[in-house]
Design an enzyme around this catalytic site. Sequence first.
Site, PDB file in Angstrom:
ATOM      1  N   GLY A  94       0.604  -5.063   0.704  1.00  0.00           N
ATOM      2  CA  GLY A  94      -0.546  -5.061  -0.407  1.00  0.00           C
ATOM      3  C   GLY A  94      -0.166  -5.606  -1.757  1.00  0.00           C
ATOM      4  CD  GLU A 109      -2.680  -7.460   2.200  1.00  0.00           C
ATOM      5  OE1 GLU A 109      -2.233  -6.317   1.965  1.00  0.00           O
ATOM      6  OE2 GLU A 109      -3.520  -7.846   3.013  1.00  0.00           O
ATOM      7  CB  ALA A 169      -1.083  -0.012   1.384  1.00  0.00           C
ATOM      8  CD  GLU A 190       1.319  -5.812   5.309  1.00  0.00           C
ATOM      9  OE1 GLU A 190       2.047  -6.892   5.638  1.00  0.00           O
ATOM     10  OE2 GLU A 190       0.756  -5.989   4.438  1.00  0.00           O
TER      11      GLU A 190
HETATM   12  N1  3HC Z   1       4.498   3.495  -0.087  1.00  0.00           N
HETATM   13  C1  3HC Z   1       5.016   4.779  -0.427  1.00  0.00           C
HETATM   14  N2  3HC Z   1       6.403   5.041  -0.749  1.00  0.00           N
HETATM   15  C2  3HC Z   1       7.233   3.897  -0.559  1.00  0.00           C
HETATM   16  C3  3HC Z   1       6.794   2.462  -0.433  1.00  0.00           C
HETATM   17  C4  3HC Z   1       5.528   2.303  -0.102  1.00  0.00           C
HETATM   18  N3  3HC Z   1       4.871   1.036   0.187  1.00  0.00           N
HETATM   19  N4  3HC Z   1       7.715   1.577  -0.361  1.00  0.00           N
HETATM   20  C5  3HC Z   1       8.809   2.618  -0.782  1.00  0.00           C
HETATM   21  N5  3HC Z   1       8.416   3.739  -0.860  1.00  0.00           N
HETATM   22  C6  3HC Z   1       9.227   4.712  -1.275  1.00  0.00           C
HETATM   23  C7  3HC Z   1      10.419   5.028  -0.384  1.00  0.00           C
HETATM   24  O1  3HC Z   1       9.934   6.103   0.700  1.00  0.00           O
HETATM   25  C8  3HC Z   1      11.441   5.736  -1.251  1.00  0.00           C
HETATM   26  O2  3HC Z   1      10.928   7.240  -1.261  1.00  0.00           O
HETATM   27  P1  3HC Z   1      12.074   8.490  -1.539  1.00  0.00           P
HETATM   28  O3  3HC Z   1      13.046   8.061  -2.785  1.00  0.00           O
HETATM   29  O4  3HC Z   1      11.508   9.576  -1.732  1.00  0.00           O
HETATM   30  O5  3HC Z   1      13.107   8.399  -0.308  1.00  0.00           O
HETATM   31  C9  3HC Z   1      11.357   5.117  -2.562  1.00  0.00           C
HETATM   32  O6  3HC Z   1      10.052   4.410  -2.462  1.00  0.00           O
HETATM   33  C10 3HC Z   1      12.460   4.033  -2.822  1.00  0.00           C
HETATM   34  O7  3HC Z   1      12.162   2.999  -1.685  1.00  0.00           O
HETATM   35  P2  3HC Z   1      13.735   2.696  -1.143  1.00  0.00           P
HETATM   36  O8  3HC Z   1      14.752   3.685  -1.058  1.00  0.00           O
HETATM   37  O9  3HC Z   1      13.385   2.048   0.237  1.00  0.00           O
HETATM   38  O10 3HC Z   1      13.931   1.548  -2.230  1.00  0.00           O
HETATM   39  P3  3HC Z   1      14.718   0.247  -2.190  1.00  0.00           P
HETATM   40  O11 3HC Z   1      14.868  -0.434  -3.400  1.00  0.00           O
HETATM   41  O12 3HC Z   1      15.839   0.251  -1.134  1.00  0.00           O
HETATM   42  O13 3HC Z   1      13.600  -0.674  -1.304  1.00  0.00           O
HETATM   43  C11 3HC Z   1      11.376  -1.737  -0.858  1.00  0.00           C
HETATM   44  C12 3HC Z   1      12.579  -0.890  -1.870  1.00  0.00           C
HETATM   45  C13 3HC Z   1      12.087  -3.066  -0.370  1.00  0.00           C
HETATM   46  C14 3HC Z   1      10.299  -2.081  -1.505  1.00  0.00           C
HETATM   47  C15 3HC Z   1      11.466  -0.921   0.368  1.00  0.00           C
HETATM   48  O14 3HC Z   1      11.207   0.520   0.035  1.00  0.00           O
HETATM   49  C16 3HC Z   1      10.380  -1.106   1.286  1.00  0.00           C
HETATM   50  O15 3HC Z   1      10.762  -2.128   2.071  1.00  0.00           O
HETATM   51  N6  3HC Z   1       9.126  -0.618   1.309  1.00  0.00           N
HETATM   52  C17 3HC Z   1       8.221  -0.727   2.036  1.00  0.00           C
HETATM   53  C18 3HC Z   1       7.352  -2.107   1.827  1.00  0.00           C
HETATM   54  C19 3HC Z   1       6.326  -2.238   2.763  1.00  0.00           C
HETATM   55  O16 3HC Z   1       6.297  -2.088   3.999  1.00  0.00           O
HETATM   56  N7  3HC Z   1       5.327  -2.671   2.309  1.00  0.00           N
HETATM   57  C20 3HC Z   1       3.881  -2.737   3.341  1.00  0.00           C
HETATM   58  C21 3HC Z   1       3.156  -1.421   3.168  1.00  0.00           C
HETATM   59  S1  3HC Z   1       1.775  -1.448   4.025  1.00  0.00           S
HETATM   60  C22 3HC Z   1       0.633  -2.212   3.160  1.00  0.00           C
HETATM   61  O17 3HC Z   1       0.785  -2.669   2.290  1.00  0.00           O
HETATM   62  C23 3HC Z   1      -0.663  -2.412   4.036  1.00  0.00           C
HETATM   63  C24 3HC Z   1      -1.532  -3.470   3.373  1.00  0.00           C
HETATM   64  O18 3HC Z   1      -1.699  -4.704   3.958  1.00  0.00           O
HETATM   65  C25 3HC Z   1      -3.041  -3.102   3.069  1.00  0.00           C
END
Ligand code: 3HC
Length: 756
Positions: free
Chosen positions: A154, A157, A111, A177
């Site tokens: 997500g 999912e 998400a 998450e």
């Molecule tokens: N939402 C919004 N922005 C995100 C994002 C997300 N899910 N994931 C990454 N970004 C952004 C980062 O903030 C970063 O922004 P910036 O360049 O402005 O600083 C940019 O994307 C690139 O991210 P990284 O620098 O972290 O890039 P990497 O290649 O090193 O890593 C990744 C990529 C492994 C995908 C890492 O970004 C990550 O772990 N992201 C979070 C993943 C996550 O936690 N997903 C679950 C979200 S909650 C959810 O999905 C709820 C659902 O169940 C309803």
Amino acid sequence: MQCAARSSGRVMLNEPRNDFARPVRKLATITASLIFGHATVYTYIRGFMPQLVKLTRDHDVAVITIDNPPVNAMSPGVPEGIQTAVQRANEDPDVKAIVLIGAGRTFIAGADIREFGKIVSGERPRLSLLPYLRSIEDSQKPVVVAIHGTALGGGLETAMSGHYRVIAPTAQVGQPEVKLGLIPGAGGTQRLPRLAGPAKAAEMCTFGDPITAKEAHDLGIADSILEGDLLAGAVAFARRVAGEPVPRTRERNAKLQNFDTRIFDQLRELARKTKRGQRAPLAAIDAVEAATKLPFEEGCQREAELFNECLFATESKALIHVFFGERTVAKVPGISKEIKPFDIKSAAVIGAGTMGGGIAMNFANAGIPVRVKETAQEALDRGISTIRNNYATTVSKGRLKQAEMDQRMALITPQLGYEGFAEADIVIEAVFEKMLVKKQVFLEIGRIAKPTCVLATNTSSLDIDEIASATSRPHMVVGTHFFSPANVMKLLEVVRGKATAPEVIATAMALGKRLNKIAVLAGNARGFIGNRIIGPYLREAQFLVEEGASVEEVNQALYDFGMAMGPLAVDDLTGLDVSYYIRQEFKRFEKPGVRQPLVPDLLVQAGRLGQKTGKGWSKYDQNRRPIPDPEVAQLIEKTAREAGIQRRSISQQEIVDRCIYALVNEGAKTLEEGIALRAVDIDITYVYGYGFPAWRGGPMFYADTIGLKDVLARIQDFERQHGPDLWAPAPLLKRLAEQGGSFEAYDRQKGSAAAD
Ligand code: 3HC
Ligand code: NAI
């Protein structure tokens, strides 16, 4: 990997582009106004929809490509776009099957985390992804999800709502998450146990670690691992399954039968220990357990309740703050992307003691050859053997292969002279914490190193500018303050001297990333960020025992607050002699007549240096477990009595407030003086270098969650009790509290001022 749909050989359903965009916009407008009740959202979606999700065709297979850089997050417009594209593909009589794939470097990373804050603040109404994913699962034509990069949260999912998943061998999937203080909120806790079984699903949702493509395949999450061109493979796969009845994950209940139901309580016990103080891991277990007890729809409802509970809790706000904070600290105002870091192909470290050895391991771990210099063979042998033993322990635990250890050891060259230093791209000095010794070392390396070599010092407290003055090129000198153990701790404090060149700062920051650290930039002032702020925290812990709390009460109160260790336990770990020497070094800064802790010097005089001598504030058994020591209790009581300190019983809350607010107050001063660029730099320093609980967001964020008015009032109480020399509120804290502000808003303002 190139996964964007190639148009050659395919019919573009949305050719010209606006044909597709128009109905999508219309639908999106209706959906968006239903969901958001917001006219502005329409404009947003209308502007971006055509780029976010593309629908093309490869003969009889429709290809839906999510194109929302950088990580294809499910931002507004993406779920709506997928839903509409699936619907259109179903309506098209020439389409037999559907492939869903991500453009660019990854499948959906989850998400859009930025949306959560807006929902919590009321800026956006709540949005559930469930109906969108349901529409994928309800597709009459098979949906094959092609995963590369990471399918997280997500993203996984979404993948699980498809009928089949094919995966690139290097891809990873997970439900992370919980690392944001959340649980999967789009059916992940209900679909994952149906694919991977309840035990693995509960584990994945509780701890949030991703798994490899192979594991995903072995567990039944992925149907096939595809080597080579993922899109071509996915299209071929889709053609093979076209016309067959679609398997819907929500209907696959076989794995929910006959499993060991004790796993949930076992996991709860583990989560309470390893995720101390956190709610989300336990909520994740509850949600997965619900999948085993309730029908799918009701399970999803239970998941939604738990998700919302987590979303509105401070824990998730704090962890999201840390997630973005980690990325913010890498951005240094004034050091733009145009400033290119030097390429670090080889390194040299001076000193093979506690820190030098660990620093050398970092380079070897990153595949960078590193020379390690000592003054005497014995010290060199000791240092190298510590490195070897550290690696051997990792090998014995199965976390490193023997061949990898051998490769890393081969990258480390032990030596007593400076041979080869002239070729090094960076030299890091890690000798004794004595200015004279450091200046001598910098004088020598300044003569030998090549002009573009970065000259770094690992000093934890000395003046970088004075060290730099020993060379003829202070612009190449920078502090790289690693934390002990340097091969384990994630924090790297990069210290900017007054002459340090922007390229050198950029190099040190980039090096941090390459060494898998979180690099935070600090100004060159006593103790930089971390050790400057820890001073008042430790001081208060030491005062508290003199005022009547026991060593154990102080340690326990801060441990229960969530710190990795109590403050006096940290003192025992680092060595009371270390803080003693630092106190001597900084005595000249002490204001006469201001109260100082009395007991620490007495402990050092009694040879109680902490764990290294088996006793400090506590006694230690062979396994380094602390045991209360009545001798220390007596020493404290006697010292306090003689000094006329009135002893009393002290509540756990007072212990926490005194120690943590001392951190916050000093943090605010550090911020206003510009030693820390932003409050979030202090938070990240404390989370990654000092064991501050990430789920509280760091000291400054924690203060925000309490409310700066309340924090100020408590600090003013302490000021009345203990005097302004120790407790005068930081002017910045006072100002923000009086204006109803927060450190987070202060950072935002500073950020936008910098952008202006
Ligand atoms: N939402 C919004 N922005 C995100 C994002 C997300 N899910 N994931 C990454 N970004 C952004 C980062 O903030 C970063 O922004 P910036 O360049 O402005 O600083 C940019 O994307 C690139 O991210 P990284 O620098 O972290 O890039 P990497 O290649 O090193 O890593 C990744 C990529 C492994 C995908 C890492 O970004 C990550 O772990 N992201 C979070 C993943 C996550 O936690 N997903 C679950 C979200 S909650 C959810 O999905 C709820 C659902 O169940 C309803
Ligand atoms: P240490 O005493 O374990 O190691 C220092 C090593 O440097 C010794 O082996 C010594 O023989 C060697 N040495 C001294 N002069 C030398 C020279 N001219 N050439 C080559 N080698 C020389 O000290 P430690 O703990 O590793 O500290 C090193 C530096 O790191 C200090 O500046 C310290 O403040 C800093 N630091 C220490 C931390 C810790 O927790 N120990 C944490 C962060 C920084």
